[in-house]
Scaffold this active site. Sequence first.
Site, PDB file in Angstrom:
ATOM      1  N   SER A   1       0.257   0.965  -1.165  1.00 18.85           N
ATOM      2  CA  SER A   1       0.173   0.050  -2.298  1.00 18.85           C
ATOM      3  C   SER A   1      -1.120  -0.740  -2.188  1.00 18.85           C
ATOM      4  CB  SER A   1       1.366  -0.901  -2.291  1.00 18.85           C
ATOM      5  OG  SER A   1       1.134  -2.013  -3.120  1.00 18.85           O
ATOM      6  N   SER A   2      -1.648  -1.153  -3.336  1.00 21.84           N
ATOM      7  CA  SER A   2      -2.895  -1.908  -3.333  1.00 21.84           C
ATOM      8  C   SER A   2      -2.739  -3.278  -2.677  1.00 21.84           C
ATOM      9  CB  SER A   2      -3.418  -2.080  -4.757  1.00 21.84           C
ATOM     10  OG  SER A   2      -2.460  -2.726  -5.575  1.00 21.84           O
ATOM     11  N   CYS A   3      -1.505  -3.696  -2.378  1.00 22.86           N
ATOM     12  CA  CYS A   3      -1.319  -4.994  -1.708  1.00 22.86           C
ATOM     13  C   CYS A   3      -1.782  -4.965  -0.252  1.00 22.86           C
ATOM     14  CB  CYS A   3       0.137  -5.440  -1.789  1.00 22.86           C
ATOM     15  SG  CYS A   3       1.274  -4.447  -0.803  1.00 22.86           S
TER      16      CYS A   3
ATOM     17  N   TYR B   1       5.499  -6.400   3.721  1.00 20.74           N
ATOM     18  CA  TYR B   1       5.411  -5.051   3.157  1.00 20.74           C
ATOM     19  C   TYR B   1       4.003  -4.478   3.351  1.00 20.74           C
ATOM     20  CZ  TYR B   1       5.308  -1.389  -0.442  1.00 20.74           C
ATOM     21  OH  TYR B   1       5.151  -0.208  -1.113  1.00 20.74           O
TER      22      TYR B   1
ATOM     23  N   LYS C   1       2.597  -1.076   5.446  1.00 19.48           N
ATOM     24  CA  LYS C   1       1.786  -0.022   4.855  1.00 19.48           C
ATOM     25  C   LYS C   1       0.453   0.139   5.592  1.00 19.48           C
ATOM     26  CE  LYS C   1       4.585   1.466   1.759  1.00 19.48           C
ATOM     27  NZ  LYS C   1       5.072   2.864   1.828  1.00 19.48           N
TER      28      LYS C   1
ATOM     29  N   HIS D   1       9.300  -4.853 -10.465  1.00 25.97           N
ATOM     30  CA  HIS D   1       7.901  -5.211 -10.652  1.00 25.97           C
ATOM     31  C   HIS D   1       7.682  -5.761 -12.061  1.00 25.97           C
ATOM     32  CE1 HIS D   1       7.469  -2.449  -7.143  1.00 25.97           C
ATOM     33  NE2 HIS D   1       6.613  -3.385  -6.784  1.00 25.97           N
TER      34      HIS D   1
END
Length: 326
Positions: free
Chosen positions: A108-110, A137, A141, A180
């Site tokens: 994920s871009s987070c 999270y 990742k 989301h």
Amino acid sequence: MDSNARIYVAGHRGLVGSALLRDLERRGFRNLLVRTHHELDLTDRQATEDFFRAEKPEYVFLAAAKVGGIVANDSYPADFIRDNLAIQTHVIHAAWQTGVRRLMFLGSSCIYPRLAPQPMKENCLLTGPLEPTNRAYALAKIAGIEMCWSYNRQHGTQYLSVMPTNLYGPGDNYHPQNSHVIPALLRKFHEAKLRGDADVPVWGTGTPRREFLYSEDMADACVHLMSLDDAKFKPLLGSNESLTGRFEPPLVNIGVGEDVTIRELAELVQGVTGFQGGITFDTSKPDGTPRKLLDVSLAASAGWKARTTLQEGLQRAYQDFIDNEQ
């Protein structure tokens, strides 16, 4: 990938995995391996290893994960870091044990710093503090990316990480608190329309900017990358930094390369759902990261570009909500 290759899609019932499965089926891949969570708990190491030894997949799309929106991530950080670390550790190690040819790890871009330069390049990884509301999270990742990188360096594997931007589309989670932003807004505006509400409250100030990718485009990108020949695929697998002096993780951003404000998004959802009232912003609620726009030049250089506009995608997603959530 040969059309008869044994391909395991981990997490095939989720937004990401279901899109991958549909894309592979459309392309004519016939030997697809799937298991529900009830059939195979990937947080169970022994069960995961037994599955890989029995089924011997040649390619793996690791889309299984515990996911959620800002409320869920902020409320259950221990669950998010525990489950995601377990899933990816067991799958990646079992893939190496059984000789999987290629593995794709979906993140994920987070993973990128909260205040990373925009648009965010892959080498922004590990350059600053993360957004605190989803740090657990994101760290899981990041560990998955490092695990792919480490196995590539130590064992010569071909494990690639891809980082999609914010996703939406068929099969999304429309839970009012744990989803989301797009599915949450679709539900909010739809139910407000049915009730005849005067306005819809939206979290935050409406000023943060977000990039959104339709899930079918994401799947197209993943299968495209996984199908590249060795000459194009191997350069994406990360450098050995101790030898090259370059920080090049085995990481490819997947996005559209443009973003909108949350206010603009809410107005688009308002139009798609046909809600006639107004929009208010609850500034007591968190905004999250100010901006998250991916630099997608690496994916473009590999021959892929998103095709679905946000307006088109929202219309399709709303129809999916109507068809499946009512």
